[in-house]
Design a protein around this motif. Structure first.
Motif, PDB file in Angstrom:
ATOM      1  N   ALA A 164       0.856  -1.192   0.000  1.00  0.00           N
ATOM      2  CA  ALA A 164       0.000   0.000   0.000  1.00  0.00           C
ATOM      3  C   ALA A 164       0.888   1.237   0.000  1.00  0.00           C
ATOM      4  O   ALA A 164       2.069   1.181   0.360  1.00  0.00           O
ATOM      5  CB  ALA A 164      -0.915  -0.012   1.224  1.00  0.00           C
ATOM      6  N   THR A 165       0.296   2.351  -0.417  1.00  0.00           N
ATOM      7  CA  THR A 165       1.028   3.623  -0.463  1.00  0.00           C
ATOM      8  C   THR A 165       0.514   4.537   0.644  1.00  0.00           C
ATOM      9  O   THR A 165      -0.702   4.621   0.867  1.00  0.00           O
ATOM     10  CB  THR A 165       0.793   4.314  -1.831  1.00  0.00           C
ATOM     11  N   VAL A 166       1.435   5.207   1.326  1.00  0.00           N
ATOM     12  CA  VAL A 166       1.026   6.198   2.321  1.00  0.00           C
ATOM     13  C   VAL A 166       0.487   7.407   1.563  1.00  0.00           C
ATOM     14  O   VAL A 166       1.184   8.003   0.732  1.00  0.00           O
ATOM     15  CB  VAL A 166       2.218   6.590   3.226  1.00  0.00           C
ATOM     16  N   ILE A 167      -0.785   7.731   1.833  1.00  0.00           N
ATOM     17  CA  ILE A 167      -1.407   8.840   1.098  1.00  0.00           C
ATOM     18  C   ILE A 167      -1.610  10.069   1.976  1.00  0.00           C
ATOM     19  O   ILE A 167      -1.961  11.139   1.479  1.00  0.00           O
ATOM     20  CB  ILE A 167      -2.761   8.410   0.458  1.00  0.00           C
ATOM     21  N   SER A 168      -1.374   9.924   3.297  1.00  0.00           N
ATOM     22  CA  SER A 168      -1.548  11.077   4.180  1.00  0.00           C
ATOM     23  C   SER A 168      -0.799  10.822   5.486  1.00  0.00           C
ATOM     24  O   SER A 168      -0.728   9.680   5.950  1.00  0.00           O
ATOM     25  CB  SER A 168      -3.047  11.278   4.455  1.00  0.00           C
ATOM     26  N   THR A 169      -0.200  11.864   6.039  1.00  0.00           N
ATOM     27  CA  THR A 169       0.415  11.767   7.379  1.00  0.00           C
ATOM     28  C   THR A 169       0.120  13.059   8.117  1.00  0.00           C
ATOM     29  O   THR A 169      -0.142  14.092   7.502  1.00  0.00           O
ATOM     30  CB  THR A 169       1.958  11.608   7.320  1.00  0.00           C
ATOM     31  N   ASN A 170       0.177  13.004   9.445  1.00  0.00           N
ATOM     32  CA  ASN A 170      -0.028  14.248  10.187  1.00  0.00           C
ATOM     33  C   ASN A 170       0.948  14.392  11.347  1.00  0.00           C
ATOM     34  O   ASN A 170       0.716  15.151  12.275  1.00  0.00           O
ATOM     35  CB  ASN A 170      -1.476  14.366  10.687  1.00  0.00           C
ATOM     36  N   GLY A 171       2.024  13.636  11.296  1.00  0.00           N
ATOM     37  CA  GLY A 171       3.006  13.718  12.365  1.00  0.00           C
ATOM     38  C   GLY A 171       2.722  12.749  13.501  1.00  0.00           C
ATOM     39  O   GLY A 171       3.633  12.336  14.207  1.00  0.00           O
TER      40      GLY A 171
END
Ligand SMILES: Cc1ncc(COP(=O)(O)O)c(C=O)c1O
Length: 328
Positions: free
Chosen positions: A237-244
């Motif tokens: 899978a691909t990381v599509i969002s992060t927020n820390g």
């Protein structure tokens, strides 16, 4: 040659080396027809061909689609539909040796009406699923013979034992179930006693053939048991969002069978799995665009969500196998 980084995600990925090791290990433990690999665990004729290359020419199926697909792929030497059907007509005249599991007069009649020649009497050995009461197995075999069918023997899947983590209890439950199956076999006759799965393959000494399937690709649930098989399939899978605080990958409920728990991630923890997303924390710094490997907890329903599997050698994609036995 494609690299793993070129794959569209989410993607089901099979590690060729791990698969090969699992197949070789099982073939050494249960050579040839001692193993009747269950194709429900991978639903893929290309993978079944690898199992055949390891010496197994008999297969178990759970659905009509699996039987038809295996026959069409030239893998029909000896197919057991280890499941009950009330309309076997799609199997009439196919170019394969087909044996049906039967546990009632109705399923015997369905087999006979479809021109099927061989059956196994499916006996309930403790799993609350299919299988006739053990005491009725002999009568059902007589009925099947009266309808012109050859009774090859008995089948009794000890599915309530295969998932017990405690090895001692698992062995005990398996032995108990097999005692029931032996008694039924004495009433039924025939050469075949078909039972077992990945969880009991090593201590079922009653069955003439073991119907293991998960050993090939494995999953988190079975990986905890300490069997000599390793997990060979994951969802890329691909990381599509992060927020820390957490990251979100683009594979969710529609990629994983979740009845044995959430998928896992190396060096991190999966929090939430929703329709199209997996939210996780990681000990490693994670960036949008990173690829992650999510390990399924139950391989059979996971595979059934995917149209194809990409086969890798290291990070190179060396093959693409259709999951061609999906559906019913
Ligand atoms: C009839 C039957 N036999 C054998 C198995 C064993 O499969 P596994 O090796 O995946 O435990 C199953 C799995 O559900 C099954 O339904």
């Amino acid at each position: 040659m494609k690299n793993i980084y070129d794959l569209p995600t989410p993607a089901l990925v099979i590690d060729a080396a791990a698969l090969e090791k699992n197949l070789a290990t099982m073939a050494a433990a249960l050579p040839g027809s001692r193993l009747r690999p269950h194709v429900k665990a991978h639903k893929c004729t290309e993978l079944a061909k690898r199992q055949r290359a390891h010496g197994h020419t008999t297969f178990a199926c759970a659905t009509m689609r699996e039987v038809l697909g295996m026959a069409a792929a030239g893998l029909g030497d000896d197919l057991l539909l280890a499941n009950e059907v009330l309309d076997a007509s799609p199997l009439s005249g196919i170019d394969a040796r087909v044996t049906l599991a039967v546990d009632s007069d109705e399923t015997v009649v369905a087999a006979a009406n479809a021109g099927i020649r061989e059956v196994l009497i499916d006996v309930n050995v403790g799993l609350p699923r299919c299988g006739c009461p053990p005491k009725k197995a002999g009568r059902l075999a007589d009925f099947a013979r009266s309808r012109g069918l050859t009774v090859r023997g008995v089948m009794g899947y000890e599915g309530h034992a295969v998932t017990i983590k405690n090895r001692f209890v698992r062995r005990l439950l398996c032995a108990w179930s097999m005692r029931t199956l032996r008694r039924a076999h004495a009433d039924v006759g025939g050469d075949t006693v078909s039972a077992g799965g990945t969880g009991t393959y090593a201590h079922n000494d009653t069955a003439t053939e073991i119907q293991a399937g998960s050993y090939a690709l494995m999953d988190n649930a079975y990986a905890k048991y300490g069997f000599p098989f390793e997990r060979a399939a994951f969802v890329l899978a691909t990381v599509i969002s992060t927020n820390g605080h957490y990251a979100v990958a683009n594979a969710g409920l529609k990629c994983f069978g979740m009845d044995h728990g959430k998928p896992t991630i190396d060096n991190g923890r999966v929090w939430i799995v929703s329709d199209e997303h997996t939210t996780f924390t990681s000990r490693a710094k994670t960036y949008v665009g990173d690829l992650v490997r999510l390990w399924p907890s139950h391989i059979d329903p996971t595979v059934a969500y995917h149209e194809r599997a990409f086969v890798i050698d290291g990070e190179n994609v060396v093959d693409e196998w259709p999951i061609d036995l999906r559906g019913w």
